[in-house]
Design a protein around this motif. Structure first.
Motif, PDB file in Angstrom:
ATOM      1  N   ASP A   1       0.842  -1.184   0.000  1.00  0.00           N
ATOM      2  CA  ASP A   1       0.000   0.000   0.000  1.00  0.00           C
ATOM      3  C   ASP A   1       0.882   1.240   0.000  1.00  0.00           C
ATOM      4  N   ASP A   2       0.272   2.386  -0.307  1.00  0.00           N
ATOM      5  CA  ASP A   2       1.033   3.630  -0.286  1.00  0.00           C
ATOM      6  C   ASP A   2       1.507   3.935   1.135  1.00  0.00           C
ATOM      7  N   PRO A   3       2.774   4.335   1.288  1.00  0.00           N
ATOM      8  CA  PRO A   3       3.259   4.723   2.630  1.00  0.00           C
ATOM      9  C   PRO A   3       2.460   5.907   3.181  1.00  0.00           C
ATOM     10  N   GLU A   4       2.404   5.988   4.499  1.00  0.00           N
ATOM     11  CA  GLU A   4       1.643   7.037   5.166  1.00  0.00           C
ATOM     12  C   GLU A   4       2.499   7.700   6.243  1.00  0.00           C
ATOM     13  N   VAL A   5       2.485   9.025   6.255  1.00  0.00           N
ATOM     14  CA  VAL A   5       3.104   9.777   7.336  1.00  0.00           C
ATOM     15  C   VAL A   5       2.006  10.092   8.338  1.00  0.00           C
ATOM     16  N   TRP A   6       2.108   9.550   9.516  1.00  0.00           N
ATOM     17  CA  TRP A   6       1.051   9.685  10.517  1.00  0.00           C
ATOM     18  C   TRP A   6       1.161  10.971  11.328  1.00  0.00           C
ATOM     19  N   GLY A   7       2.258  11.702  11.162  1.00  0.00           N
ATOM     20  CA  GLY A   7       2.383  12.980  11.849  1.00  0.00           C
ATOM     21  C   GLY A   7       3.403  12.943  12.968  1.00  0.00           C
ATOM     22  N   VAL A   8       3.310  13.942  13.837  1.00  0.00           N
ATOM     23  CA  VAL A   8       4.251  14.095  14.941  1.00  0.00           C
ATOM     24  C   VAL A   8       3.894  13.095  16.037  1.00  0.00           C
ATOM     25  N   GLU A   9       4.822  12.220  16.339  1.00  0.00           N
ATOM     26  CA  GLU A   9       4.607  11.184  17.344  1.00  0.00           C
ATOM     27  C   GLU A   9       5.062  11.621  18.732  1.00  0.00           C
ATOM     28  N   ALA A  10       6.113  12.441  18.793  1.00  0.00           N
ATOM     29  CA  ALA A  10       6.628  12.853  20.104  1.00  0.00           C
ATOM     30  C   ALA A  10       7.394  14.163  19.965  1.00  0.00           C
ATOM     31  N   LEU A  11       7.457  14.878  21.072  1.00  0.00           N
ATOM     32  CA  LEU A  11       8.225  16.117  21.153  1.00  0.00           C
ATOM     33  C   LEU A  11       9.181  16.025  22.332  1.00  0.00           C
ATOM     34  N   THR A  12      10.432  16.374  22.093  1.00  0.00           N
ATOM     35  CA  THR A  12      11.413  16.439  23.166  1.00  0.00           C
ATOM     36  C   THR A  12      12.135  17.776  23.081  1.00  0.00           C
ATOM     37  N   GLY A  13      13.031  18.009  24.033  1.00  0.00           N
ATOM     38  CA  GLY A  13      13.789  19.247  24.008  1.00  0.00           C
ATOM     39  C   GLY A  13      14.775  19.317  22.872  1.00  0.00           C
ATOM     40  N   GLU A  14      15.082  18.199  22.231  1.00  0.00           N
ATOM     41  CA  GLU A  14      16.078  18.172  21.169  1.00  0.00           C
ATOM     42  C   GLU A  14      15.489  17.942  19.787  1.00  0.00           C
ATOM     43  N   SER A  15      14.311  17.292  19.692  1.00  0.00           N
ATOM     44  CA  SER A  15      13.854  16.852  18.378  1.00  0.00           C
ATOM     45  C   SER A  15      12.335  16.777  18.307  1.00  0.00           C
ATOM     46  N   VAL A  16      11.880  16.659  17.073  1.00  0.00           N
ATOM     47  CA  VAL A  16      10.491  16.340  16.762  1.00  0.00           C
ATOM     48  C   VAL A  16      10.502  14.956  16.103  1.00  0.00           C
ATOM     49  N   VAL A  17       9.698  14.027  16.604  1.00  0.00           N
ATOM     50  CA  VAL A  17       9.670  12.664  16.093  1.00  0.00           C
ATOM     51  C   VAL A  17       8.465  12.512  15.166  1.00  0.00           C
ATOM     52  N   ILE A  18       8.730  12.170  13.913  1.00  0.00           N
ATOM     53  CA  ILE A  18       7.683  11.987  12.904  1.00  0.00           C
ATOM     54  C   ILE A  18       7.565  10.499  12.602  1.00  0.00           C
ATOM     55  N   ARG A  19       6.339  10.001  12.584  1.00  0.00           N
ATOM     56  CA  ARG A  19       6.108   8.565  12.382  1.00  0.00           C
ATOM     57  C   ARG A  19       5.712   8.279  10.929  1.00  0.00           C
ATOM     58  N   LEU A  20       6.362   7.267  10.361  1.00  0.00           N
ATOM     59  CA  LEU A  20       6.078   6.781   9.010  1.00  0.00           C
ATOM     60  C   LEU A  20       5.632   5.330   9.095  1.00  0.00           C
ATOM     61  N   ALA A  21       4.580   4.959   8.360  1.00  0.00           N
ATOM     62  CA  ALA A  21       4.057   3.595   8.369  1.00  0.00           C
ATOM     63  C   ALA A  21       3.983   3.075   6.931  1.00  0.00           C
ATOM     64  N   ILE A  22       4.482   1.836   6.728  1.00  0.00           N
ATOM     65  CA  ILE A  22       4.477   1.199   5.410  1.00  0.00           C
ATOM     66  C   ILE A  22       3.917  -0.208   5.572  1.00  0.00           C
ATOM     67  N   ARG A  23       2.829  -0.507   4.869  1.00  0.00           N
ATOM     68  CA  ARG A  23       2.251  -1.841   4.933  1.00  0.00           C
ATOM     69  C   ARG A  23       2.985  -2.757   3.956  1.00  0.00           C
ATOM     70  N   THR A  24       3.426  -3.934   4.443  1.00  0.00           N
ATOM     71  CA  THR A  24       4.247  -4.843   3.640  1.00  0.00           C
ATOM     72  C   THR A  24       3.685  -6.253   3.690  1.00  0.00           C
ATOM     73  N   LYS A  25       4.294  -7.104   2.906  1.00  0.00           N
ATOM     74  CA  LYS A  25       3.990  -8.522   3.001  1.00  0.00           C
ATOM     75  C   LYS A  25       4.518  -9.071   4.330  1.00  0.00           C
ATOM     76  N   PRO A  26       3.962 -10.182   4.795  1.00  0.00           N
ATOM     77  CA  PRO A  26       4.427 -10.743   6.074  1.00  0.00           C
ATOM     78  C   PRO A  26       5.921 -11.042   6.041  1.00  0.00           C
ATOM     79  N   LEU A  27       6.586 -10.727   7.140  1.00  0.00           N
ATOM     80  CA  LEU A  27       8.013 -10.979   7.373  1.00  0.00           C
ATOM     81  C   LEU A  27       8.932 -10.107   6.535  1.00  0.00           C
ATOM     82  N   GLU A  28       8.371  -9.161   5.781  1.00  0.00           N
ATOM     83  CA  GLU A  28       9.196  -8.266   4.969  1.00  0.00           C
ATOM     84  C   GLU A  28       9.343  -6.893   5.601  1.00  0.00           C
ATOM     85  N   GLN A  29       8.676  -6.658   6.743  1.00  0.00           N
ATOM     86  CA  GLN A  29       8.677  -5.319   7.329  1.00  0.00           C
ATOM     87  C   GLN A  29      10.059  -4.893   7.796  1.00  0.00           C
ATOM     88  N   TRP A  30      10.862  -5.850   8.254  1.00  0.00           N
ATOM     89  CA  TRP A  30      12.179  -5.485   8.788  1.00  0.00           C
ATOM     90  C   TRP A  30      13.143  -5.095   7.667  1.00  0.00           C
TER      91      TRP A  30
END
Length: 343
Positions: free
Chosen positions: A246-275
């Protein structure tokens, strides 16, 4: 009348021998019929007929990839083989149980017709059954759990599973014990009765989830577009096109810290291919972020032990940190961002 005369009497053959013969014939025919029924039912399971959804059009579902049933109904030769293995195992167990039960009932009925007193035998069998039941209750639990696991297709050979204390690749599935090979090569033998939960990473589809930290003052929208573009380029790559479902999806800002902004990306894959997809995606993201001048932020501070106050002040410090180091002994707090800028 002696025994020979009784055997020569036609009424004798129409009495006990006839009933015994009918009992044996009935047990034999019942066994054949039940085995045929079991074979027919398990054959349908192997063909996948009982797993089909009513009024489901796979072609229409493929056009609408958001239909969750599409991911469950993908045609897969591995799924067909697993269904066949599962039905074969279930059929073998059910046929064996049917034969044992019918044979026991037939023997008891024949002994009854031959005027044997079954009271002491049944009493002894009952006492022995209770004793064996107490001693073998864990064994029965293992076999029943294994039967349900196979029937429900909770996992199969080659699946990557988490069984609690043991996790890894399934190498053998039995009715009593499951063998799991861990990442470090350890072979775990897990009794089916001790498995309380099963986490299977190999069924249906998988998802690669990446949390990407970027500098705090970055433009989140611009960085999100860059991450999504890099992910789409990966999906168009010939080597990874068949692995990403499926098309990759950017889910947005996952966390905020004093040093960085964490952005989450999700990609749906075939089984055992995610790694594998996640590893390649990280490598490409590193290059894409470097071209835009974005670096994964370092920690604000680090602790240096054994440094002289003057050295700590000179390296990171400034006057304020030098005074703090002088007051705190041989431990100094240094700003890594300033150290990096000086070097």
């Amino acid at each position: 009348m002696n025994t020979l005369e009784q055997l020569a009497t036609p009424s004798f053959w129409l009495d006990t021998p006839l009933r015994v013969s009918l009992i044996l014939l009935g047990g034999f025919l019942a066994n054949i019929v039940l085995r045929m029924v079991i074979k027919r039912v398990t054959g349908k399971i192997a063909d996948g007929e009982t797993a089909k959804l009513d009024k489901f059009d796979p072609a229409a579902a493929r056009k609408n990839s958001k239909d969750p049933r599409y991911w469950l109904m993908q045609d897969s030769p591995i799924a067909a083989v697993r269904r066949a293995q599962r039905s074969k195992t279930i059929g073998s167990v059910l046929r064996s149980i049917t034969t044992i039960v019918l044979a026991t009932l037939t023997i008891l009925m024949v002994l009854t017709e031959l005027k044997f007193n079954l009271g002491p035998l049944l009493a002894s069998a009952g006492i022995a059954g209770v004793a064996i039941g107490f001693g073998a209750q864990t064994l029965v639990k293992d076999y029943l759990s294994g039967l349900f696991m196979v029937a429900e297709d909770q996992y199969g050979i080659g699946d990557v599973v988490d069984l609690g204390e043991a996790s890894g690749t399934v190498e053998s599935v039995g009715l009593r014990v499951t063998q799991v090979r861990a990442v470090d090569g350890t072979l775990w033998h897990v009794r089916n009765g001790e498995i309380l939960r099963v986490g299977n990473s190999s069924q249906g589809w998988a998802r690669a989830v990446l949390d990407i930290p970027v500098p705090y003052d970055s433009d989140v929208e611009k960085v999100s577009e860059l991450i999504l573009k890099t992910a789409m380029d990966l999906r168009e790559d010939e080597a990874y096109r068949r692995l990403i479902l499926d098309d990759p999806e950017v889910w947005g800002v996952e966390a905020l810290t004093g040093e960085s902004v964490v952005i989450r990306l999700a990609i749906r894959t075939k089984p055992l291919e995610q790694w594998g997809v996640a590893r390649e995606m990280r490598a490409r993201l590193k290059g894409a972020l470097a071209q835009e001048g974005l670096r994964i932020p370092l920690l604000n501070q680090t602790v240096i032990k054994g440094s002289a106050p003057s050295t700590a002040a000179a390296q990171g410090g400034g006057a304020a940190q030098g005074e703090h180091a002088a007051q705190g002994g041989d431990t100094a707090v240094v700003d890594q961002a300033e150290v990096g800028s000086k070097h």
